[in-house]
Design a protein around this motif. Structure first.
Motif, PDB file in Angstrom:
ATOM      1  N   SER A 123     -22.095  33.556  25.554  1.00 40.75           N
ATOM      2  CA  SER A 123     -22.221  33.074  26.923  1.00 40.75           C
ATOM      3  C   SER A 123     -20.961  33.434  27.716  1.00 40.75           C
ATOM      4  N   PRO A 124     -21.102  33.642  29.016  1.00 46.40           N
ATOM      5  CA  PRO A 124     -19.921  33.942  29.841  1.00 46.40           C
ATOM      6  C   PRO A 124     -18.881  32.830  29.779  1.00 46.40           C
ATOM      7  N   GLU A 125     -19.350  31.588  29.663  1.00 45.85           N
ATOM      8  CA  GLU A 125     -18.403  30.469  29.596  1.00 45.85           C
ATOM      9  C   GLU A 125     -17.544  30.549  28.345  1.00 45.85           C
ATOM     10  N   ALA A 126     -18.204  30.854  27.199  1.00 42.24           N
ATOM     11  CA  ALA A 126     -17.453  30.959  25.947  1.00 42.24           C
ATOM     12  C   ALA A 126     -16.448  32.096  26.003  1.00 42.24           C
ATOM     13  N   LEU A 127     -16.859  33.231  26.562  1.00 47.19           N
ATOM     14  CA  LEU A 127     -15.951  34.367  26.662  1.00 47.19           C
ATOM     15  C   LEU A 127     -14.758  34.049  27.555  1.00 47.19           C
ATOM     16  N   GLU A 128     -15.023  33.383  28.665  1.00 51.90           N
ATOM     17  CA  GLU A 128     -13.936  33.059  29.578  1.00 51.90           C
ATOM     18  C   GLU A 128     -12.959  32.079  28.945  1.00 51.90           C
ATOM     19  N   ALA A 129     -13.487  31.099  28.203  1.00 50.26           N
ATOM     20  CA  ALA A 129     -12.619  30.136  27.541  1.00 50.26           C
ATOM     21  C   ALA A 129     -11.751  30.810  26.486  1.00 50.26           C
ATOM     22  N   VAL A 130     -12.322  31.751  25.744  1.00 51.85           N
ATOM     23  CA  VAL A 130     -11.547  32.461  24.727  1.00 51.85           C
ATOM     24  C   VAL A 130     -10.499  33.343  25.375  1.00 51.85           C
ATOM     25  N   ARG A 131     -10.848  34.003  26.472  1.00 54.62           N
ATOM     26  CA  ARG A 131      -9.861  34.841  27.163  1.00 54.62           C
ATOM     27  C   ARG A 131      -8.655  34.011  27.595  1.00 54.62           C
ATOM     28  N   ALA A 132      -8.920  32.798  28.061  1.00 53.08           N
ATOM     29  CA  ALA A 132      -7.817  31.937  28.497  1.00 53.08           C
ATOM     30  C   ALA A 132      -6.900  31.587  27.334  1.00 53.08           C
ATOM     31  N   VAL A 133      -7.480  31.276  26.176  1.00 54.80           N
ATOM     32  CA  VAL A 133      -6.663  30.947  25.004  1.00 54.80           C
ATOM     33  C   VAL A 133      -5.896  32.176  24.538  1.00 54.80           C
ATOM     34  N   LEU A 134      -6.552  33.317  24.517  1.00 52.99           N
ATOM     35  CA  LEU A 134      -5.868  34.540  24.100  1.00 52.99           C
ATOM     36  C   LEU A 134      -4.709  34.861  25.038  1.00 52.99           C
ATOM     37  N   ALA A 135      -4.917  34.676  26.332  1.00 46.56           N
ATOM     38  CA  ALA A 135      -3.843  34.960  27.286  1.00 46.56           C
ATOM     39  C   ALA A 135      -2.654  34.030  27.064  1.00 46.56           C
ATOM     40  N   ARG A 136      -2.917  32.775  26.768  1.00 42.60           N
ATOM     41  CA  ARG A 136      -1.825  31.832  26.496  1.00 42.60           C
ATOM     42  C   ARG A 136      -1.023  32.251  25.275  1.00 42.60           C
ATOM     43  N   GLY A 137      -1.702  32.842  24.295  1.00 42.98           N
ATOM     44  CA  GLY A 137      -1.013  33.266  23.086  1.00 42.98           C
ATOM     45  C   GLY A 137      -0.501  34.675  23.132  1.00 42.98           C
ATOM     46  N   GLY A 138      -0.668  35.370  24.251  1.00 42.37           N
ATOM     47  CA  GLY A 138      -0.176  36.738  24.371  1.00 42.37           C
ATOM     48  C   GLY A 138      -1.039  37.763  23.677  1.00 42.37           C
ATOM     49  N   ALA A 139      -2.281  37.424  23.353  1.00 46.76           N
ATOM     50  CA  ALA A 139      -3.181  38.369  22.688  1.00 46.76           C
ATOM     51  C   ALA A 139      -4.025  39.084  23.731  1.00 46.76           C
ATOM     52  N   PRO A 140      -4.460  40.292  23.474  1.00 52.46           N
ATOM     53  CA  PRO A 140      -5.250  41.055  24.448  1.00 52.46           C
ATOM     54  C   PRO A 140      -6.623  40.440  24.675  1.00 52.46           C
ATOM     55  N   GLU A 141      -7.104  40.509  25.901  1.00 56.69           N
ATOM     56  CA  GLU A 141      -8.408  39.970  26.235  1.00 56.69           C
ATOM     57  C   GLU A 141      -9.535  40.728  25.539  1.00 56.69           C
ATOM     58  N   ALA A 142      -9.263  41.945  25.103  1.00 56.65           N
ATOM     59  CA  ALA A 142     -10.300  42.723  24.426  1.00 56.65           C
ATOM     60  C   ALA A 142     -10.777  42.057  23.145  1.00 56.65           C
ATOM     61  N   LEU A 143      -9.995  41.121  22.621  1.00 53.18           N
ATOM     62  CA  LEU A 143     -10.394  40.428  21.400  1.00 53.18           C
ATOM     63  C   LEU A 143     -11.346  39.272  21.674  1.00 53.18           C
ATOM     64  N   ALA A 144     -11.653  38.992  22.934  1.00 57.40           N
ATOM     65  CA  ALA A 144     -12.477  37.825  23.257  1.00 57.40           C
ATOM     66  C   ALA A 144     -13.873  37.941  22.670  1.00 57.40           C
ATOM     67  N   ARG A 145     -14.534  39.047  22.922  1.00 58.74           N
ATOM     68  CA  ARG A 145     -15.903  39.174  22.417  1.00 58.74           C
ATOM     69  C   ARG A 145     -15.952  39.208  20.890  1.00 58.74           C
ATOM     70  N   PRO A 146     -15.081  40.000  20.205  1.00 59.80           N
ATOM     71  CA  PRO A 146     -15.092  39.923  18.740  1.00 59.80           C
ATOM     72  C   PRO A 146     -14.809  38.522  18.218  1.00 59.80           C
ATOM     73  N   ALA A 147     -13.959  37.768  18.916  1.00 56.14           N
ATOM     74  CA  ALA A 147     -13.650  36.408  18.470  1.00 56.14           C
ATOM     75  C   ALA A 147     -14.866  35.507  18.570  1.00 56.14           C
TER      76      ALA A 147
END
Length: 826
Positions: free
Chosen positions: A236-260
């Motif tokens: 879902s777009p909501e899940a992807l957006e939430a993961v992107r936010a966590v990844l950004a806080r940890g300095g990880a690339p947003e490209a990992l959002a969908r695989p995560a």
């Protein structure tokens, strides 16, 4: 070195050489070693790397040095100890560096038939990710494989729950596995009905048998039909957006959002927020990168011995081991590998992983499994190993402690139970003497007589021996039995159908289990068969074998037929070898030799000898090369010019086989060169053009050769052995790759009129006897060896056998079956 004879056929600028001088090892800037597990490895290629190691290498080498299989990344065990104490900023940049490379390697590995760390080798979970990579027939096939394994796990979990001391597991699971466990527990407790999770379909009607089936020795509960399950839904777009936010806080690339989200499910953001080391479930993420991500999120709250970190590392080590074929690892090897990742108390880390349900603990070699009641009484040490009883027999065998993932433990236990059921419920007084008398060869007659009195039989032999199972199937059908043969590949199915003379007698294993091919299911949900012969049995991984055996009815007969010398399964386990070693059933060894110079050469390799063979028709040719660049040039020349001119074998019927995917003469480099010569084009359809030879991966570990026909809004249209396949656009990058050149694992179970085996100098470390045996045996009429490894080739054949896999199936079979259950023949 004993040279192989031959010359370059029909090549004017490459003069013939009967005994080429030993070429100097050459190679490009990077080695051709298989993609390392840390870069999203191909399960098959990880196994080839394992097979290329020294004989008898212990499990800790297989785990702690797994990262070194890739020339693109340094070993993790070395990096980890140095990087654990680095500032978070440096580690975060390390995570960021994975943005491009991890995503690229992940998609490439998946297209190679891979299973990445988050879904394990050739397992059911990744079938979910590939279910949408095919048209209706392929789609239902991948879904049915997933559903069958889910059904298997549900039944085994229920059985284990009924035991007096069930194993407490699942506390550390997430994503699909956690959802599955929650569903099973809801059904067990009566909170929900099973139909709330699976929409079952009515079983296919069973054809009436021409003769009565043997009566089972004991009543067994009915096995339900494999259910149809809905296609996996996109994140879902909501899940992807939430993961992107966590990844950004940890300095990880947003490209990992969908695989995560794919790996961890819709709750991925919360899981990563509370336990950042869940990032290790994403393919291509290394431990030091996850450490940097965790430090950025948790700050001083985390350290090297944080229980969340150590549990994730244990799970990752076991997943990496599964990619190399192990279903379990020695606990001592896991502790050693953890120490290499800067864990200060590996003993406590192992115990914590067991308590969290990340791993299961098993005792092997003693009289009993580890006793959970001892742990409650405080009588276990911190490793979970019971203290020795001073009054115990000093001569008693020591107990070896193993750690394993529950998915493989359940599969091995179910498989052992299922094989024992077939042995015990089969009618052993059947008289097939008359059918055996009409067999085309003594070995075929022996196989028919043996199967008449056994529910499980192992048949071994080379390519020529495949005629014997074909004769068995024909004889059984002549007796009125419902007999069928299942091969690993579509090519194997066609060859079996040609041998029996009846296309209805041959299916692929995937087609049989999905219901796309074969007789369907009976009223109990079992396959409507009296006899099933499985060819290419060494390609069976433990999970696939468990699903297959579970689908057979009581009283049915199963024959596992294959060549013990070839490479093992791309997935975890060594089913064929374990059944052979356990002597769990009668064994028939074919006495039919493979004909011709290629057969003679391969037979010698099987016993560790690289013999010189007479090849008057240039059936075997050696092409010496100095380096990887020349290897690529000679390979293209052979495929495009020399072999077609000398043998009238077109380029599309010649298969190139090389050691790995990377390197200057790996599959990527060779495919690029061969495309430029044989089918140049801009690659306007996601890198592909009509006429490109490709390999499609509808499910992990299943490499299906095909040809690109066209592309439109629906996706990429392929012709896979006469079967039309449409790969959706979003799945092309991850499940399709060029296929002029394959790895030996991808080529196993298939044959072509001609094969060109490429051995550049930098491929020496990837060679082993099973690899050479498999690769050299893929050509029917002609074999060219592009040879640049000098003495590494005879050394590999003589001294580098298959690397042992740590599994539990053999002792389980030995415990279940009585000594008189097996009698060897042949």
């Amino acid at each position: 070195m004993t040279a192989l004879p031959g010359e370059t056929p029909g090549t004017d600028d490459a003069p013939a050489e009967d005994a080429p001088a030993a070429p100097a090892p050459g190679g490009g800037a990077e080695g051709p070693s298989p993609d390392g597990p840390t870069a999203g490895p191909d399960a098959a290629e990880a196994q080839e790397a394992a097979a290329g190691g020294a004989a008898g290498a212990d499990a800790v080498d297989a785990v702690a040095e797994a990262a070194s299989a890739s020339s693109e990344e340094p070993p993790e065990a070395v990096e980890e100890s140095a990087k654990t104490e680095k500032p978070s900023e440096a580690a975060n940049s390390s995570v960021a560096s994975a943005d491009g490379s991890a995503a690229e390697e992940t998609s490439e590995a998946t297209a190679d038939g891979s299973e990445t760390a988050e879904a394990s080798a050739d397992g059911s979970e990744t079938a979910e990710g590939s279910a949408d990579a095919a048209p209706a027939a392929e789609l239902s096939e991948a879904q049915a494989e997933l559903a069958a394994q889910r059904e298997l796990r549900e039944r085994i979990e229920k059985r284990k729950a009924e035991k007096a001391a069930p194993i407490s597991a699942g506390g550390g699971l997430s994503g699909t596995a956690a959802d599955l466990l929650a569903a099973v527990r809801a059904v067990e407790s009566g909170e929900k009905a099973g139909t709330a999770f699976f929409a079952r379909t009515a079983p296919a009607p069973a054809p009436a048998p021409a003769s009565p089936r043997p009566a089972p020795a004991a009543a067994q509960p009915p096995r339900p039909a494999v259910p149809e399950v809905p296609a996996p839904q996109a994140a879902s777009p909501e899940a992807l957006e939430a993961v992107r936010a966590v990844l950004a806080r940890g300095g990880a690339p947003e490209a990992l959002a969908r695989p995560a989200v794919d790996a961890l499910g819709e709750q991925a953001a919360e899981l990563l927020r509370t336990d950042p080391w869940h990032l290790l479930a994403v393919s291509g993420v290394r431990p030091e990168q996850a450490d940097g991500f965790a430090r950025a999120l948790l700050g001083s709250e985390c350290g090297p011995d944080d229980g969340r970190r150590t549990a994730a590392l244990v799970g990752r080590l076991l997943e990496q081991a599964a990619l190399r074929g192990h279903t379990a690892l020695d606990a001592a090897a896991v502790r050693t590998a953890l120490a290499g990742h800067a864990v200060r108390d590996p003993d406590a880390a192992v115990l914590n992983a067991v308590e969290e349900g990340v791993a299961l603990l098993f005792g092997e070699g003693g009289d009993a499994e580890p006793d959970e009641t001892d742990a409650e009484d405080g009588e276990q040490d911190e490793d979970g190993v019971r203290e020795a009883d001073p009054t115990a027999d000093a001569d008693a065998a020591p107990v070896r402690m193993l750690l394993g993932l529950d998915r493989y433990a359940l599969a091995e236990e179910s498989l052992a139970d299922g094989l024992a059921r077939l042995v015990n419920t089969c009618e052993k007084t059947a008289d097939w003497t008359e059918a055996a008398a009409g067999a085309p060869s003594p070995s075929a007659a022996e196989l028919i007589r043996t199967v008449a009195s056994a529910g499980l039989v192992v048949h071994s032999g080379g390519e020529a021996a495949r005629a014997e199972p074909a004769a068995l199937i024909a004889a059984a059908r002549g007796l009125g039995l419902r007999a069928l043969g299942a091969a690993h590949s579509e090519d194997g199915r066609r060859r079996l159908a040609a041998a029996t003379g009846d296309p209805a007698t041959a299916v692929t294993l995937a087609g049989l289990l999905s219901g796309v091919q074969g007789p369907g299911r009976d009223e109990d949900g079992a396959l409507a068969l009296d006899l099933l012969v499985v060819l290419d049995a060494p390609q069976l991984d433990v999970e696939g074998a468990a699903v297959l055996v579970e689908a057979l009815a009581d009283g049915a007969r199963l024959v596992l037929s294959g060549d013990p010398g070839v490479l093992g399964s791309a997935g975890a386990g060594r089913v064929f070898a374990d059944v052979l070693a356990a002597r769990a059933c009668p064994q028939v060894v074919s006495r039919t030799p493979d004909p011709g110079p290629i057969g003679e050469l391969v037979s010698g390799i099987g016993i560790g000898e690289l013999n010189q063979v007479d090849a008057p028709g240039k059936e075997v040719v050696i092409v010496p090369v100095r380096d990887a660049g020349e290897a690529v040039h000679r390979t293209v020349q052979l495929v495009a010019d020399s072999v077609p001119r000398a043998f009238s074998i077109p380029a599309e019927e010649t298969q190139v086989i090389t050691v790995g995917h990377g390197g200057a003469a790996g599959t990527r480099a060779l495919n690029e060169a061969l495309k430029q010569r044989l089918n140049p084009g801009p690659g306007r359809f996601g890198g592909f053009d009509p006429g490109d030879r490709v390999v499609h991966v509808p499910a992990p570990g299943r490499a299906v050769p095909g040809v690109v026909r066209s592309a439109d809004g629906e996706g990429l249209h392929l012709d896979c052995g006469g079967v039309p396949v449409v790969v959706p656009q979003e799945r092309v990058e991850s499940s399709v790759r060029h296929g002029w050149a394959l790895s030996a694992h991808q080529a196993a179970g298939m044959r072509w009129p001609a094969a060109v085996v490429v051995l550049p100098g930098d491929a020496a470390q990837g060679l082993s006897r099973p690899w050479v045996y498999t690769a050299f045996g893929r050509g029917e009429r002609h074999l060219s060896v592009v040879h640049g490894v000098d003495r590494a080739l005879p050394h590999a054949v003589a001294e580098v056998p298959a690397q042992e896999r740590t599994t539990r199936l053999r002792p389980l079979l030995e415990a279940l079956l009585t000594p008189d259950a097996a009698s060897s023949t042949g």
